[in-house]
Write an enzyme that holds these catalytic residues in place. Structure first.
Site, PDB file in Angstrom:
ATOM      1  N   ASP A  28       0.806  -1.217   0.000  1.00  9.48           N
ATOM      2  CA  ASP A  28       0.000   0.000   0.000  1.00  9.48           C
ATOM      3  C   ASP A  28       0.844   1.274   0.000  1.00  9.48           C
ATOM      4  O   ASP A  28       1.830   1.381   0.730  1.00  9.48           O
ATOM      5  CB  ASP A  28      -0.917   0.015   1.241  1.00  9.48           C
ATOM      6  CG  ASP A  28      -2.011  -1.034   1.120  1.00  9.48           C
ATOM      7  OD1 ASP A  28      -2.517  -1.236   0.000  1.00  9.48           O
ATOM      8  OD2 ASP A  28      -2.346  -1.650   2.144  1.00  9.48           O
ATOM      9  N   ARG A  84     -11.597  -0.434   6.179  1.00 12.56           N
ATOM     10  CA  ARG A  84     -10.153  -0.549   6.334  1.00 12.56           C
ATOM     11  C   ARG A  84      -9.573   0.581   7.176  1.00 12.56           C
ATOM     12  O   ARG A  84      -9.922   1.741   7.013  1.00 12.56           O
ATOM     13  CB  ARG A  84      -9.538  -0.511   4.949  1.00 12.56           C
ATOM     14  CG  ARG A  84      -8.069  -0.316   4.994  1.00 12.56           C
ATOM     15  CD  ARG A  84      -7.529  -0.466   3.622  1.00 12.56           C
ATOM     16  NE  ARG A  84      -6.326   0.328   3.524  1.00 12.56           N
ATOM     17  CZ  ARG A  84      -5.497   0.278   2.515  1.00 12.56           C
ATOM     18  NH1 ARG A  84      -5.754  -0.504   1.516  1.00 12.56           N
ATOM     19  NH2 ARG A  84      -4.429   1.018   2.513  1.00 12.56           N
TER      20      ARG A  84
HETATM   21 FE   LIG Z   1      -3.965  -2.452  -0.900  1.00 12.41          FE
END
Ligand SMILES: [Fe+2]
Length: 281
Positions: A105, A272
């Site tokens: 990420d 998330r």
């Molecule tokens: Fe991701």
């Protein structure tokens, strides 16, 4: 007889990485010993899974705060009242799934995240699993010659990587969070040393890496493409099948993930929380 803190149960799900943690209810406050055991499991297995956690956004956030500092995500607006929780959503009519390729990420940030805690809310009747891969193994499996070539090399990571951009739903571009033309870029070592385990991990990814520092894209691409294939060898991966209330907590410094886009016509919604990381070295 003295009462003893309950031990959590940690069950590996594959040879390379991933473990399911049971014997724990995340709707309750966790004692320090339990938090330490979970953190140890995260460092050891790189991604840990919990099942059947019926928790509120407040409880999700409280759990995350035991492991780090939640940060707002650059490209997506948070939930009403919970800016640190972003919805990862694909709607019935959409064909693109967010982050639908192998990546770690936001490596286009100076300090990419420590990790993320993703909670399943609404799932398709089948599909939408997530793959994870172990970047320690990807590094350790290289020849000594390639390790030497990569040592000291840095790579440019950009939010403009065209492959990753194509996995962003159009509705996110007008979420108002960032002007569409904003480009985020960061330079990171190709092999990073994990700040907690001291182990070396391969830290380039097809989602965000564009080239090596000091080289052109044309020069970088053949080596990057080779490394991208190495990183996702089946024996370096595990696959997680979600159920409502499932949680995956991954270490973004030592793993990559890839959500599989195989449930067209169905809605999928997860929540998330991303934890602040440090500058890779
Ligand atoms: Fe991701």
């Amino acid at each position: 007889m003295l009462s003893k803190e309950p031990e959590i149960e940690v069950t590996p799900v594959a040879g390379a990485l991933g473990a399911e943690i049971s014997g724990i209810d995340l709707s309750h406050d966790l004692d320090d010993n339990t938090v330490a055991q979970i953190r140890q499991a995260l460092l050891e297995y790189l991604v840990i899974f919990f099942r059947d956690q019926d928790i509120t956004p407040e409880q999700h956030l409280a759990f995350a705060e035991r492991f780090g500092t939640p940060v707002a995500y650059p490209l997506v607006k948070g939930l009403e009242g919970f800016p640190e929780i972003i919805p990862v959503l694909k709607l019935e009519h959409e064909t693109v799934n967010f982050g639908g390729l192998w990546h770690s990420d936001t490596t286009y940030k100076e300090c990419p995240p420590l990790g993320s805690i993703l909670l399943a809310r609404e799932l398709p009747p089948y599909g939408g699993d997530t793959l994870f891969a172990n970047m320690y193994k990807a590094y350790e499996g290289l020849s000594d010659g390639m390790k030497e070539v990569l040592s000291g090399l840095k790579a440019i990571n950009s939010s403009e990587n065209p492959v990753a951009k194509s996995t962003r739903q159009a509705r996110l571009d007008d979420s108002g969070k960032m002007p569409a033309e904003t480009v985020l870029e960061a330079i990171h070592p190709v092999v990073r040393t994990h700040p907690e385990t001291g182990r070396k991990a391969l830290f380039i990814n097809p989602g965000h890496t564009v080239r090596f520092e000091g080289m052109t894209e044309a020069e970088s691409t053949p080596i990057l493409d080779f490394l991208y294939q190495e990183q996702i060898k089946p024996e370096y991966t595990c696959r997680f099948v979600w159920r409502p209330g499932s949680i995956a907590f991954w270490d973004n410094r030592s793993s990559q993930h890839n959500p599989i886009n195989d449930y067209h016509g169905y809605k999928r919604l997860l929540h998330r929380i991303t934890l602040e990381g440090d500058r890779p070295f």
